[in-house]
Design an enzyme around this catalytic site. Structure first.
Site, PDB file in Angstrom:
ATOM      1  N   HIS A  97       0.804  -1.220   0.000  1.00 45.23           N
ATOM      2  CA  HIS A  97       0.000   0.000   0.000  1.00 45.23           C
ATOM      3  C   HIS A  97       0.844   1.281   0.000  1.00 45.23           C
ATOM      4  CE1 HIS A  97      -3.305  -2.592   2.137  1.00 45.23           C
ATOM      5  NE2 HIS A  97      -3.237  -2.834   0.840  1.00 45.23           N
TER       6      HIS A  97
HETATM    7  C1  LIG Z   1       0.020  -7.614  -4.767  1.00 44.56           C
HETATM    8  C2  LIG Z   1      -0.897  -6.493  -4.354  1.00 44.56           C
HETATM    9  C3  LIG Z   1      -2.013  -6.786  -3.551  1.00 44.56           C
HETATM   10  C4  LIG Z   1      -2.868  -5.758  -3.160  1.00 44.56           C
HETATM   11  N1  LIG Z   1      -4.030  -6.070  -2.499  1.00 44.56           N
HETATM   12  C5  LIG Z   1      -4.950  -5.097  -2.280  1.00 44.56           C
HETATM   13  C6  LIG Z   1      -6.251  -5.409  -1.795  1.00 44.56           C
HETATM   14  O1  LIG Z   1      -6.616  -6.570  -1.582  1.00 44.56           O
HETATM   15  N2  LIG Z   1      -7.126  -4.382  -1.584  1.00 44.56           N
HETATM   16  C7  LIG Z   1      -6.782  -3.088  -1.816  1.00 44.56           C
HETATM   17  O2  LIG Z   1      -7.586  -2.208  -1.570  1.00 44.56           O
HETATM   18  N3  LIG Z   1      -5.553  -2.767  -2.293  1.00 44.56           N
HETATM   19  C8  LIG Z   1      -4.667  -3.736  -2.566  1.00 44.56           C
HETATM   20  N4  LIG Z   1      -3.464  -3.412  -3.137  1.00 44.56           N
HETATM   21  C9  LIG Z   1      -3.141  -1.983  -3.332  1.00 44.56           C
HETATM   22  C10 LIG Z   1      -3.943  -1.293  -4.436  1.00 44.56           C
HETATM   23  O3  LIG Z   1      -4.213  -2.181  -5.502  1.00 44.56           O
HETATM   24  C11 LIG Z   1      -3.167  -0.060  -4.898  1.00 44.56           C
HETATM   25  O4  LIG Z   1      -2.955   0.799  -3.786  1.00 44.56           O
HETATM   26  C12 LIG Z   1      -3.875   0.757  -5.980  1.00 44.56           C
HETATM   27  O5  LIG Z   1      -4.239  -0.067  -7.058  1.00 44.56           O
HETATM   28  C13 LIG Z   1      -2.961   1.897  -6.437  1.00 44.56           C
HETATM   29  O6  LIG Z   1      -3.604   2.624  -7.452  1.00 44.56           O
HETATM   30  P1  LIG Z   1      -2.822   3.736  -8.294  1.00 44.56           P
HETATM   31  O7  LIG Z   1      -3.804   4.286  -9.256  1.00 44.56           O
HETATM   32  O8  LIG Z   1      -2.130   4.670  -7.371  1.00 44.56           O
HETATM   33  O9  LIG Z   1      -1.646   2.953  -9.053  1.00 44.56           O
HETATM   34  P2  LIG Z   1      -1.698   1.647  -9.949  1.00 44.56           P
HETATM   35  O10 LIG Z   1      -3.025   0.993  -9.892  1.00 44.56           O
HETATM   36  O11 LIG Z   1      -0.528   0.835  -9.590  1.00 44.56           O
HETATM   37  O12 LIG Z   1      -1.560   2.192 -11.438  1.00 44.56           O
HETATM   38  C14 LIG Z   1      -0.422   2.800 -11.983  1.00 44.56           C
HETATM   39  C15 LIG Z   1      -0.402   2.492 -13.471  1.00 44.56           C
HETATM   40  O13 LIG Z   1       0.468   3.398 -14.123  1.00 44.56           O
HETATM   41  C16 LIG Z   1       1.285   2.680 -15.028  1.00 44.56           C
HETATM   42  N5  LIG Z   1       2.523   3.430 -15.191  1.00 44.56           N
HETATM   43  C17 LIG Z   1       3.458   3.666 -14.234  1.00 44.56           C
HETATM   44  N6  LIG Z   1       4.448   4.431 -14.732  1.00 44.56           N
HETATM   45  C18 LIG Z   1       4.135   4.690 -16.018  1.00 44.56           C
HETATM   46  C19 LIG Z   1       4.778   5.421 -17.051  1.00 44.56           C
HETATM   47  N7  LIG Z   1       5.926   6.069 -16.827  1.00 44.56           N
HETATM   48  N8  LIG Z   1       4.177   5.473 -18.268  1.00 44.56           N
HETATM   49  C20 LIG Z   1       3.005   4.842 -18.487  1.00 44.56           C
HETATM   50  N9  LIG Z   1       2.350   4.126 -17.538  1.00 44.56           N
HETATM   51  C21 LIG Z   1       2.911   4.055 -16.319  1.00 44.56           C
HETATM   52  C22 LIG Z   1       1.480   1.336 -14.360  1.00 44.56           C
HETATM   53  O14 LIG Z   1       1.903   0.360 -15.274  1.00 44.56           O
HETATM   54  C23 LIG Z   1       0.102   1.085 -13.775  1.00 44.56           C
HETATM   55  O15 LIG Z   1      -0.754   0.462 -14.693  1.00 44.56           O
HETATM   56  C24 LIG Z   1      -2.589  -4.410  -3.546  1.00 44.56           C
HETATM   57  C25 LIG Z   1      -1.482  -4.133  -4.346  1.00 44.56           C
HETATM   58  C26 LIG Z   1      -0.645  -5.159  -4.770  1.00 44.56           C
HETATM   59  C27 LIG Z   1       0.519  -4.833  -5.659  1.00 44.56           C
END
Ligand SMILES: Cc1cc2nc3c(=O)[nH]c(=O)nc-3n(C[C@H](O)[C@H](O)[C@H](O)COP(=O)(O)OP(=O)(O)OC[C@H]3O[C@@H](n4cnc5c(N)ncnc54)[C@H](O)[C@@H]3O)c2cc1C
Length: 541
Positions: A474
């Site tokens: 997280h």
């Molecule tokens: C193994 C695991 C288990 C988890 N379990 C849970 C759970 O059960 N429940 C829960 O609530 N949360 C869980 N989480 C946490 C939750 O999924 C994340 O906190 C949330 O998805 C983060 O969202 P975000 O939009 O910040 O980033 P992300 O969803 O990670 O999205 C970022 C995106 O940007 C893309 N990206 C990054 N850099 C670039 C770039 N330079 N150019 C183009 N694209 C790029 C990435 O490829 C990715 O697709 C878990 C996470 C993981 C990894």
């Protein structure tokens, strides 16, 4: 691609997918650039495929932290989704909003009621399509289907919940309802037996409007900045450098990649940028700072009754549940590894629960190298009860390791670096043992395998969690929102302080870490963030 878009979104993860849907619904033209590829993969769609994607570099950034003194110098493994849907395509699907007062913290940090609990509650009710129906707390009819694990919970969940009650943690019917504190069954982002990622719930409907252009395999390497204004981005696509110009640039690359991209673009701590030979556009020491993450540990038990180990390990069991899943979408493969859990306080004087529990009806003590053997667990009946802290006071950081945009950044977890975090985890593992000692769970436990009864006494317990704990995935707050540029990176409208036409909208922008899993707040920041962005045109350059 020049000038054809109102918004360029970097990253199609939890927040980025929501932004695309909200903008498209508002009639805006959007370009989404995603470094990863399609989420149409069997082990992404099948909920328990989680164990397979955990280390799969085709869908996962697979980061390693720097050696961490808090973990006895070990390096932790930090998976992050690199795929449509981002981390919501590889996560454990638990839907928890956090505590209402966590959003009071957001309001306090931003000085804006737009980010307070009333706004968050309204946002969540619009987002949700709860299978159990809507009420004052919950939404129905929104884009994101959520179902309780009630009908699918393993038989050992009942004795676990009874043991929690006997240990002083009463049942709560809904962690997202009137009371977070208590033990209960998790709700999951699963629909029709398939993972309900942000890509499925938001990005696909956005693409159907035809106002959204999507490029996969497109890794943004730099935000283009003229003077104090972002004018577009540069990205790698099919081995060549490309540019997209015009429109506002919104970074949604997640808590590790977003600060890295800001630094690659010259926005970050000036000294670090100069050390890497990067021209400084804005000296902003808060970029990559304030990294806040939940740290967790599992206690593992040998049971006297069968667990999922007996079904998921043998070939015939795999064949049976595989067939069951393919025919019905149900069975053990159609649920999260976390069936139930809870929130409790290690000190009754606390105002909010500071610990989260996870119940997993299987065990994986025997390591299998670079796999998380969820689908091939231990050969004996095993059970795991996990713990993670909710609001640790330790702070880590993300730094540039190299000016090469394709090189991973340096991550300092810096966990358990405050006495407070150590003390509360010590109290928490004692509570975990207390739960395991209560009937009826106690009568079903043959022995504690890890850490094992020989690990007793405060020093040994602390040594054990320093040795065995790890992230629960997280990471947040590395480009945090706040009212003061001296302590934050973006303002209450998610605009990067000091640079026009550039915003951050993902878990990096959380003002503080939420006490619960972070997919829900990441989706919320996309939802409420879209409102803020649509309501506020970029400041004139
Ligand atoms: C193994 C695991 C288990 C988890 N379990 C849970 C759970 O059960 N429940 C829960 O609530 N949360 C869980 N989480 C946490 C939750 O999924 C994340 O906190 C949330 O998805 C983060 O969202 P975000 O939009 O910040 O980033 P992300 O969803 O990670 O999205 C970022 C995106 O940007 C893309 N990206 C990054 N850099 C670039 C770039 N330079 N150019 C183009 N694209 C790029 C990435 O490829 C990715 O697709 C878990 C996470 C993981 C990894």
């Amino acid at each position: 691609m020049d000038g054809a878009f109102d918004y360029i979104i970097v990253g199609a993860g939890s927040a980025g997918s929501v932004l695309a849907e909200r903008f498209a619904t508002a009639g805006k033209r959007v370009l989404v650039l995603e470094a990863g590829g399609s989420d149409r993969r069997f082990f992404v769609q099948m909920p328990l495929g989680y164990g397979k994607t955990f280390y799969d570099q085709r869908v996962n950034w697979g980061y390693r932290t720097e050696p961490d003194p808090g973990l006895n110098g070990q390096r932790d493994y930090w998976p992050r989704g690199k795929i449509l849907g981002g981390s919501s395509s590889i996560n454990a699907m638990v839907w928890v909003r956090g505590h209402a007062d966590d959003y009071a913290d957001w309001q306090q940090a931003t000085g804006r009621s737009d980010w307070g609990w009333e706004a968050a509650l309204a946002g969540y009710r619009q987002i949700e399509d709860c299978a159990d129906g809507g009420d004052h707390w919950r939404g129905q009819g929104g884009p994101l289907h959520i179902r309780s694990n009630k009908a699918h919970a393993h038989p050992l969940v009942a004795p676990f919940l009874q043991a929690c009650e006997a240990a002083g943690l009463p049942r709560t019917p809904d962690f997202n309802g009137a009371q977070q504190e208590g033990a209960g069954i998790y709700q999951l982002t699963i629909k029709g037996g398939r993972r309900n990622s942000a890509a499925r719930a938001f990005l696909r409907p956005a693409l159907a409007t035809r106002r959204v252009a999507l490029r996969t395999g497109a890794q943004v390497t730099r935000v283009l900045i003229e003077g104090r204004r972002a004018t577009g981005v540069e990205y790698q696509w099919k081995g060549k450098a490309q540019r997209a110009l015009g429109g506002e640039v919104i970074l949604a690359g997640g808590a590790i990649n977003t600060p890295q991209l800001l630094m690659l673009s010259g926005i970050g701590p000036a000294r670090m940028l100069r050390d890497q030979g990067i021209e400084v556009r804005l000296d902003q020491p808060n970029v990559g700072a304030h990294l806040n993450d939940h740290q967790g540990i599992n206690y593992t038990y040998r049971m006297t009754v069968p667990t999922l180990n007996q079904i998921l390990r043998p070939w015939w069991g795999k064949a049976r549940v595989g067939l069951q899943y393919l025919l019905t979408g149900g069975g053990p493969l159609g649920v999260s590894i976390n069936h139930a859990g809870g929130f409790f306080k290690t000190d009754p004087a606390l105002e909010r629960p500071n610990m989260q529990l996870y119940f997993q009806a299987f065990s994986t003590l025997i390591p299998r190298g670079e796999t998380r053997p969820v689908l091939t667990p231990d050969p004996f009946p095993g059970l795991s009860i996990g713990l993670s802290n909710c609001r640790p006071s330790s702070r880590g950081s993300v730094e540039l390791a190299s000016p090469d945009p394709l090189a991973p950044p340096r991550i300092h977890g810096n966990v358990f670096s405050t006495p407070q975090d150590v003390d509360e985890m010590l109290a928490a593992v004692k509570m975990l043992r207390r739960i395991a000692e209560q009937a009826p769970l106690k009568t079903l436990i043959a022995e504690e395998l890890r850490p094992g009864p020989q690990v007793a006494g405060d020093d040994a317990l602390v040594e054990d969690f320093r040795q065995r704990s790890g992230t629960v995935f997280h990471p947040s707050c590395t480009a945090r929102m706040g009212r003061d540029p001296a302590s934050s990176v973006v303002d209450g409208d998610l605009r990067v302080h000091g640079i026009d036409g550039l915003r951050v909208c993902d878990a990096a922008a959380f003002p503080t870490l939420i006490g619960g899993n972070t997919n829900a707040p990441a989706i919320l920041i996309g939802w409420l963030g879209a409102q803020r962005i649509l309501a506020t045109a970029p400041a004139a350059g």
